[in-house]
Scaffold this motif. Structure first.
Motif, PDB file in Angstrom:
ATOM      1  N   ALA A   6       0.321  -1.151   0.150  1.00  0.00           N
ATOM      2  CA  ALA A   6       0.193   0.020  -0.094  1.00  0.00           C
ATOM      3  C   ALA A   6       0.852   1.680   0.211  1.00  0.00           C
ATOM      4  CB  ALA A   6      -1.042   0.000   1.362  1.00  0.00           C
ATOM      5  N   PHE A   7       1.709   0.975   0.457  1.00  0.00           N
ATOM      6  CA  PHE A   7       3.240   2.559  -0.380  1.00  0.00           C
ATOM      7  C   PHE A   7       2.730   3.188  -1.049  1.00  0.00           C
ATOM      8  CE2 PHE A   7       6.099   0.759   3.585  1.00  0.00           C
ATOM      9  CZ  PHE A   7       5.422   1.072   4.463  1.00  0.00           C
ATOM     10  N   ARG A   8       2.915   2.457  -2.647  1.00  0.00           N
ATOM     11  CA  ARG A   8       2.934   3.564  -3.900  1.00  0.00           C
ATOM     12  C   ARG A   8       1.588   4.829  -3.115  1.00  0.00           C
ATOM     13  NH1 ARG A   8       6.164   4.114  -6.794  1.00  0.00           N
ATOM     14  NH2 ARG A   8       5.312   4.681  -9.322  1.00  0.00           N
ATOM     15  N   LEU A  10      -0.022   4.932  -1.291  1.00  0.00           N
ATOM     16  CA  LEU A  10      -0.277   6.034   0.170  1.00  0.00           C
ATOM     17  C   LEU A  10       0.623   7.902  -0.496  1.00  0.00           C
ATOM     18  CD1 LEU A  10      -0.297   3.673   2.834  1.00  0.00           C
ATOM     19  CD2 LEU A  10      -1.889   5.393   2.110  1.00  0.00           C
ATOM     20  N   LEU A  11       1.354   7.262  -1.106  1.00  0.00           N
ATOM     21  CA  LEU A  11       3.106   8.094  -2.024  1.00  0.00           C
ATOM     22  C   LEU A  11       2.310   8.822  -2.569  1.00  0.00           C
ATOM     23  CD1 LEU A  11       6.131   6.183  -0.890  1.00  0.00           C
ATOM     24  CD2 LEU A  11       4.813   7.757   0.319  1.00  0.00           C
ATOM     25  N   HIS A  12       1.475   7.739  -3.688  1.00  0.00           N
ATOM     26  CA  HIS A  12       0.404   9.244  -4.800  1.00  0.00           C
ATOM     27  C   HIS A  12       0.155   9.990  -4.056  1.00  0.00           C
ATOM     28  CE1 HIS A  12      -1.254   8.654  -8.519  1.00  0.00           C
ATOM     29  NE2 HIS A  12      -0.147   9.161  -8.623  1.00  0.00           N
ATOM     30  N   ALA A  13      -0.953   9.680  -2.939  1.00  0.00           N
ATOM     31  CA  ALA A  13      -2.268  10.040  -2.859  1.00  0.00           C
ATOM     32  C   ALA A  13      -1.646  11.907  -2.424  1.00  0.00           C
ATOM     33  CB  ALA A  13      -3.129   9.736  -1.632  1.00  0.00           C
ATOM     34  N   LEU A  14      -0.184  11.167  -1.213  1.00  0.00           N
ATOM     35  CA  LEU A  14       0.546  12.116  -0.705  1.00  0.00           C
ATOM     36  C   LEU A  14       0.593  13.538  -2.019  1.00  0.00           C
ATOM     37  CD1 LEU A  14       2.999  11.228   2.403  1.00  0.00           C
ATOM     38  CD2 LEU A  14       0.482  12.376   2.249  1.00  0.00           C
ATOM     39  N   ALA A  15       1.543  13.105  -3.048  1.00  0.00           N
ATOM     40  CA  ALA A  15       1.565  13.738  -3.775  1.00  0.00           C
ATOM     41  C   ALA A  15       0.979  14.103  -4.768  1.00  0.00           C
ATOM     42  CB  ALA A  15       2.362  12.598  -5.374  1.00  0.00           C
ATOM     43  N   LEU A  16      -0.372  14.141  -4.787  1.00  0.00           N
ATOM     44  CA  LEU A  16      -1.791  15.359  -5.079  1.00  0.00           C
ATOM     45  C   LEU A  16      -2.654  15.633  -4.188  1.00  0.00           C
ATOM     46  CD1 LEU A  16      -3.493  11.609  -7.264  1.00  0.00           C
ATOM     47  CD2 LEU A  16      -2.555  13.379  -7.933  1.00  0.00           C
ATOM     48  N   ALA A  17      -2.071  15.546  -2.947  1.00  0.00           N
ATOM     49  CA  ALA A  17      -2.611  16.552  -1.585  1.00  0.00           C
ATOM     50  C   ALA A  17      -2.447  17.860  -2.243  1.00  0.00           C
ATOM     51  CB  ALA A  17      -1.956  16.283  -0.531  1.00  0.00           C
ATOM     52  N   GLN A  18      -3.497  18.826  -2.238  1.00  0.00           N
ATOM     53  CA  GLN A  18      -3.471  19.695  -2.301  1.00  0.00           C
ATOM     54  C   GLN A  18      -3.972  20.512  -0.293  1.00  0.00           C
ATOM     55  OE1 GLN A  18      -6.785  21.457  -4.851  1.00  0.00           O
ATOM     56  NE2 GLN A  18      -6.043  20.208  -6.867  1.00  0.00           N
ATOM     57  N   GLY A  19      -3.463  21.769  -0.619  1.00  0.00           N
ATOM     58  CA  GLY A  19      -3.540  22.155   0.784  1.00  0.00           C
ATOM     59  C   GLY A  19      -1.756  21.755   1.728  1.00  0.00           C
ATOM     60  N   ASP A  45      -4.983   0.951   7.560  1.00  0.00           N
ATOM     61  CA  ASP A  45      -5.130   1.274   8.749  1.00  0.00           C
ATOM     62  C   ASP A  45      -3.422   1.156   8.923  1.00  0.00           C
ATOM     63  OD1 ASP A  45      -7.376   2.017  10.561  1.00  0.00           O
ATOM     64  OD2 ASP A  45      -7.110   3.409   9.015  1.00  0.00           O
ATOM     65  N   ARG A  46      -3.090   0.126   9.099  1.00  0.00           N
ATOM     66  CA  ARG A  46      -1.834  -0.229   9.830  1.00  0.00           C
ATOM     67  C   ARG A  46      -1.037   0.023   8.534  1.00  0.00           C
ATOM     68  NH1 ARG A  46       1.029  -6.154   9.184  1.00  0.00           N
ATOM     69  NH2 ARG A  46       3.019  -5.351   9.693  1.00  0.00           N
ATOM     70  N   ALA A  47      -0.671   0.539   6.900  1.00  0.00           N
ATOM     71  CA  ALA A  47      -0.302   0.436   6.077  1.00  0.00           C
ATOM     72  C   ALA A  47       0.451   1.476   6.491  1.00  0.00           C
ATOM     73  CB  ALA A  47      -0.664   0.335   4.873  1.00  0.00           C
ATOM     74  N   ILE A  48      -0.536   2.833   6.552  1.00  0.00           N
ATOM     75  CA  ILE A  48      -0.227   4.004   7.503  1.00  0.00           C
ATOM     76  C   ILE A  48       0.939   4.302   8.144  1.00  0.00           C
ATOM     77  CG2 ILE A  48      -0.736   6.058   7.691  1.00  0.00           C
ATOM     78  CD1 ILE A  48      -3.430   5.710   6.098  1.00  0.00           C
ATOM     79  N   SER A  49      -0.039   3.484   9.346  1.00  0.00           N
ATOM     80  CA  SER A  49       1.414   3.195  10.628  1.00  0.00           C
ATOM     81  C   SER A  49       2.382   3.408  10.255  1.00  0.00           C
ATOM     82  CB  SER A  49       0.941   2.158  11.609  1.00  0.00           C
ATOM     83  OG  SER A  49      -0.141   3.372  12.183  1.00  0.00           O
ATOM     84  N   ASP A  50       2.905   1.854   9.241  1.00  0.00           N
ATOM     85  CA  ASP A  50       4.140   1.402   8.757  1.00  0.00           C
ATOM     86  C   ASP A  50       4.527   2.720   7.956  1.00  0.00           C
ATOM     87  OD1 ASP A  50       3.516  -1.349  10.349  1.00  0.00           O
ATOM     88  OD2 ASP A  50       3.464  -1.475   8.641  1.00  0.00           O
ATOM     89  N   LEU A  51       4.567   3.297   6.660  1.00  0.00           N
ATOM     90  CA  LEU A  51       4.549   4.089   6.016  1.00  0.00           C
ATOM     91  C   LEU A  51       5.277   5.055   6.782  1.00  0.00           C
ATOM     92  CD1 LEU A  51       5.035   5.279   3.216  1.00  0.00           C
ATOM     93  CD2 LEU A  51       3.533   6.514   3.002  1.00  0.00           C
ATOM     94  N   THR A  52       4.408   6.162   7.715  1.00  0.00           N
ATOM     95  CA  THR A  52       4.958   7.265   8.168  1.00  0.00           C
ATOM     96  C   THR A  52       6.116   6.787   9.338  1.00  0.00           C
ATOM     97  OG1 THR A  52       3.233   6.815  10.431  1.00  0.00           O
ATOM     98  CG2 THR A  52       2.466   8.352   8.805  1.00  0.00           C
ATOM     99  N   ALA A  53       6.191   5.161  10.161  1.00  0.00           N
ATOM    100  CA  ALA A  53       7.064   5.364  10.442  1.00  0.00           C
ATOM    101  C   ALA A  53       8.311   4.628   9.922  1.00  0.00           C
ATOM    102  CB  ALA A  53       6.757   3.784  11.440  1.00  0.00           C
TER     103      ALA A  53
END
Length: 143
Positions: A6-8, A10-19, A45-53
């Protein structure tokens, strides 16, 4: 899908984020990641926790609407993970549709209620923007 797979998205979503970035709260980040994934994907949710860590040096923390938000730390990361051109516009429509559906169907364990006095979530602000209202109407057959 394992958390690492799920990392890719999740990172793609951050790249598209506005604000200032995307919040974890209310499932905003996971909804956008799932909507922008190339195939139907459930983001846990665990994917987000793992990615942020694991990706701490590559992520920035900030606040928006009185909640913590994440974004990519450097512009080259954003450029790498974002998709532009015709795909970019379609992707934003898909994300708007996912956020609209998510906002219309609150999760049972969500801390927001219809009488909540906290500021609107970033998803709520997105779907209230001019132009998105028409998309929202079209999605729900009112247009």
């Amino acid at each position: 899908m394992t958390p690492h797979q799920a990392f890719r998205p999740l990172l793609h979503a951050l790249a598209l984020a506005q604000g200032r970035g995307l919040p974890v709260r209310d499932g905003i980040w996971s909804t956008i990641a799932a909507a922008s994934a190339p195939q139907e994907t459930a983001i846990i949710d665990r994917a987000i926790s793992d990615l942020t860590a694991e990706a701490t040096p590559y992520l920035m923390l900030d606040t928006e609407a009185e909640q913590t938000v994440y974004r990519l730390a450097h512009r080259p990361f954003t450029e790498h993970f974002a998709q532009f051109g015709q795909e970019h516009e379609r992707l934003h429509q898909v994300i708007t549709a996912a956020l609209t559906t998510d906002a219309a169907c609150p999760k049972p364990n969500s801390t927001r209620t219809s009488r909540s006095t906290s500021p609107p979530t970033p998803a709520f602000r997105v779907i209230q923007r001019p132009g998105v209202t028409n998309l929202r109407s079209d999605l729900h057959g009112h247009g």
